[in-house]
Design an enzyme around this catalytic site. Structure first.
Site, PDB file in Angstrom:
ATOM      1  N   HIS A 266       3.816   6.418  -6.690  1.00  0.00           N
ATOM      2  CA  HIS A 266       3.185   7.754  -7.244  1.00  0.00           C
ATOM      3  C   HIS A 266       3.911   9.035  -7.199  1.00  0.00           C
ATOM      4  CE1 HIS A 266      -1.336   9.449  -7.487  1.00  0.00           C
ATOM      5  NE2 HIS A 266      -0.425   9.762  -8.311  1.00  0.00           N
TER       6      HIS A 266
ATOM      7  N   HIS B 155       0.940  -1.362   0.158  1.00  0.00           N
ATOM      8  CA  HIS B 155      -0.112   0.069   0.025  1.00  0.00           C
ATOM      9  C   HIS B 155       0.810   1.013   0.086  1.00  0.00           C
ATOM     10  CE1 HIS B 155      -3.938   2.176   1.227  1.00  0.00           C
ATOM     11  NE2 HIS B 155      -2.883   3.014   1.700  1.00  0.00           N
ATOM     12  N   GLU B 156       1.939   1.244   0.932  1.00  0.00           N
ATOM     13  CA  GLU B 156       2.600   2.408   1.103  1.00  0.00           C
ATOM     14  C   GLU B 156       3.665   2.654   0.069  1.00  0.00           C
ATOM     15  OE1 GLU B 156       1.742   4.679   3.036  1.00  0.00           O
ATOM     16  OE2 GLU B 156       0.521   3.500   4.337  1.00  0.00           O
TER      17      GLU B 156
ATOM     18  N   HIS C  47       1.929   4.703  -2.904  1.00  0.00           N
ATOM     19  CA  HIS C  47       1.921   5.938  -2.573  1.00  0.00           C
ATOM     20  C   HIS C  47       3.265   6.638  -2.831  1.00  0.00           C
ATOM     21  CE1 HIS C  47      -1.932   6.579  -0.430  1.00  0.00           C
ATOM     22  NE2 HIS C  47      -1.384   5.867   0.395  1.00  0.00           N
TER      23      HIS C  47
END
Length: 604
Positions: free
Chosen positions: A399, A392-393, A396
């Site tokens: 991105h 998940h991180e 980020h």
């Protein structure tokens, strides 16, 4: 009683290879102080630009260049201060640095408070000519984003007052963080004859235990601490809501929600449509919980049973290095460049890996325009959840990496509305990879159970949070005081609605709302639900396209990651392939959830 050897260690005892490398930001305090002085000097002299914004497009460009160059340094100072503070919230030196930065940022903002009102006072024909000029082509997006706030911008003097009080505006949030992460003491929990510290990180693991007594005892003990501080926590949240309403009124917005969605150009209808779509699917969640109750062989379904595994005796353990290898394989559909960039970062200290005393709970990705996209983790080898959290991180961080590499500073930053797409997209790829390589029926059922619980936590739970925020703010905006009693009643009613009338609530269950950090960033949590919905659609599109050697969907998704703030969030997501103004995106994701539940029932 045997004392657990796996105690939470002091920050000074953490191995350097298990920490993020912040020396890439500042090698020593002298470098930090040099940049601090640079920003301070610029801030004190920035008034020289006052009255010169309409001189010419070239002059405005020169002024903007100076502001942006200094803003990059300011952001670097802030990132370093924040990251150092989160390593250990009890470290005085780090707290002093963060306080000094906050004061500097507030003064910088106050001294620049003339800029927006002066820009907006420029005659339309002049500013329109400026925006058409070659000189300002790199700032067109930035300037338009300011000008859209014209109806919500005050006079120069008023803007300066607001800027100067910005430090005070975050008081409730700062106090909550300190209380929640540093001062609350949850004690130790006896597990299999050992005493293990009960912390934010271990609480999640205990709630996933197959042993109901462990789930129950950790839940009761955890919330007992919040019960001790419930009045303080309620007052902090009430103070945050008052600040929210003040901000909205002073900015000429009708409601706090309208103000928060305005920043991302998100129609209020997207928020309302999400809640409506989720309400329509609540029977499927209630049915899932009925199934869980039967599989767990329990007479009542309680809050501490929500994340209990319905598939027994399946353990998936991964060291941090094994997790990195898993992510490399799972993210292969995104191409060699994506994977190699990420793995290089994860292997070279992008990540602060494990829990230590005083460290911020949970996980996040953070950094600045000139830094690595750092990741804070509280990784636990025994929990597959940690691997998904890292995925998940990493979403980020990648991105951020692509946005910074492909955009100028003034519009490199993407909205939070988009951010939760990239993170949950990676979780879906990881789930798909694990399912495809797994042949054992019990492990497949375990993974399905985990993915379903993740969807419930991200879409249903976050939508419940979003509905709670909306109701509480609306009550306050109508003049009703935000009391502890009101907070608990509203939240309890929602717990009954979302978990079903058959679910049994503890006396302290409605205190959960008092421990949610995201409530201090109002109307934020709904973005998790919309992000997951978009991620389901986009990940399915990439995987299906790749299987046919058609990489259009993948390429469009990578274009989205590189877009930064170059378009509105809705338009950026259209580039990726989804239109979030249409309810079908959320509805299709909810239908996928229902199908996964049926698949789980069929094999377990």
């Amino acid at each position: 009683m045997e004392k657990n050897k796996d105690i939470v260690i002091e920050r000074k005892d953490v191995k350097i290879e298990d920490t993020w490398d912040l020396t890439l930001l500042y090698k020593n305090d002298d470098e930090f102080e040099k940049d601090f002085k640079t920003v301070e000097d610029f801030s004190n002299s920035v008034s020289k630009y006052k009255g010169k914004l309409k001189t010419s497009a070239k002059e405005l460009r020169n002024i903007l260049d100076s502001i942006m160059n200094t803003s990059i340094i300011l952001e670097k100072l802030g990132s370093y201060s924040f990251l150092k503070q989160t390593e250990d919230l009890t470290n005085n030196d780090s707290n002093v640095k963060m306080a000094r930065f906050s004061k500097l940022a507030s003064e910088f903002s106050a001294n620049l408070s003339f800029f927006d009102p002066e820009l907006m006072s420029i005659e339309d024909n002049i500013i329109n000519d400026f925006l058409k000029s070659e000189e300002l082509k790199d700032y067109k997006i930035y300037l338009n984003n300011i000008l859209k706030y014209k109806p919500h911008t005050l006079s120069e003097k008023e803007e300066r007052i607001l800027a100067l009080q910005s430090e005070l505006a975050s008081t409730a949030s700062n106090v909550f963080d300190t209380l929640n992460d540093a001062d609350l003491d949850f004690g130790e929990l006896e597990v299999n004859g050992k005493m293990i510290p009960l912390t934010h990180a271990t609480f999640s693991s205990f709630q996933e235990s197959e042993d109901r007594e462990i789930r129950k005892n950790s839940y009761i003990q955890f919330y007992k601490e919040y019960d001790k501080h419930k009045n303080t926590l309620a007052e902090l949240y009430a103070s945050q809501i008052k600040q929210d309403i003040f901000n909205a009124k002073i900015r000429n917005f009708n409601t706090v929600r309208e103000q928060e969605l305005f920043a991302d150009d998100i129609p209020v209808s997207v928020y309302d449509s999400l809640i409506k779509s989720v309400h329509n699917m609540l029977p499927a969640v209630h049915s899932y919980y009925d199934y869980c109750q039967k599989k767990l062989s329990i007479n009542d379904f309680r809050q501490y049973d929500k994340y209990a595994p319905v598939v027994k005796d399946v353990k998936i353990k991964n060291t941090f290095n094994e997790a990195i290898e898993l992510l490399g394989n799972a993210f292969a559909p995104l191409g060699e460049e994506y994977v190699s960039t990420l793995l290089n970062g994860l292997n070279n200290r992008w990540v602060d890996k494990y829990e230590n005393k005083g460290k911020s709970s949970g996980a996040f990705s953070a950094g600045c325009y000139t830094s690595e996209p750092y990741i804070l983790m509280n990784f636990r080898d025994e929990s597959i959840e940690s691997v998904f959290t890292l995925a998940h991180e990493a979403g980020h961080s990648m991105h951020s990496y692509y946005s910074r590499k492909n955009n100028p500073y003034q519009h490199h930053d993407y909205s939070i509305f988009e951010a939760e797409v990239a993170s949950t997209f990676n979780e879906k790829l990881l789930f798909d990879y694990l399912m495809k390589k797994e042949e054992k029926k019990d492990v497949r059922a375990f993974l399905l159970n985990k993915d379903i619980n993740g969807f419930v936590a991200t879409v249903f739970r976050q939508t419940m949070f979003a509905e709670f925020e909306h109701i509480i703010h609306k009550e306050a905006e109508e003049g009703n005081p935000t009391t502890l009693e009101l907070i608990r009643k509203v939240y309890k009613d929602l717990l009954v609605k979302y978990f079903g009338k058959n679910a049994v609530l503890e006396e302290v269950s409605d205190l959960e709302c008092l421990r949610i950090p995201h409530f201090y960033r109002s109307f934020y949590v709904y973005k998790y639900a919309t992000g997951m919905s978009a991620a389901v659609a986009l990940s399915n599109g990439v995987l299906k396209g790749n299987s046919k050697n058609d990489f259009t969907n993948r390429d469009n998704y990578l274009k989205f990651l590189k877009s930064g703030g170059s378009r509105t969030p809705i338009e950026n997501l259209k580039v990726a392939g989804v239109d979030m103004t249409k309810p079908e995106v959320v509805e299709n994701a909810l239908n996928s959830f229902e199908k996964e539940v049926e698949e789980l029932k069929s094999i377990n």
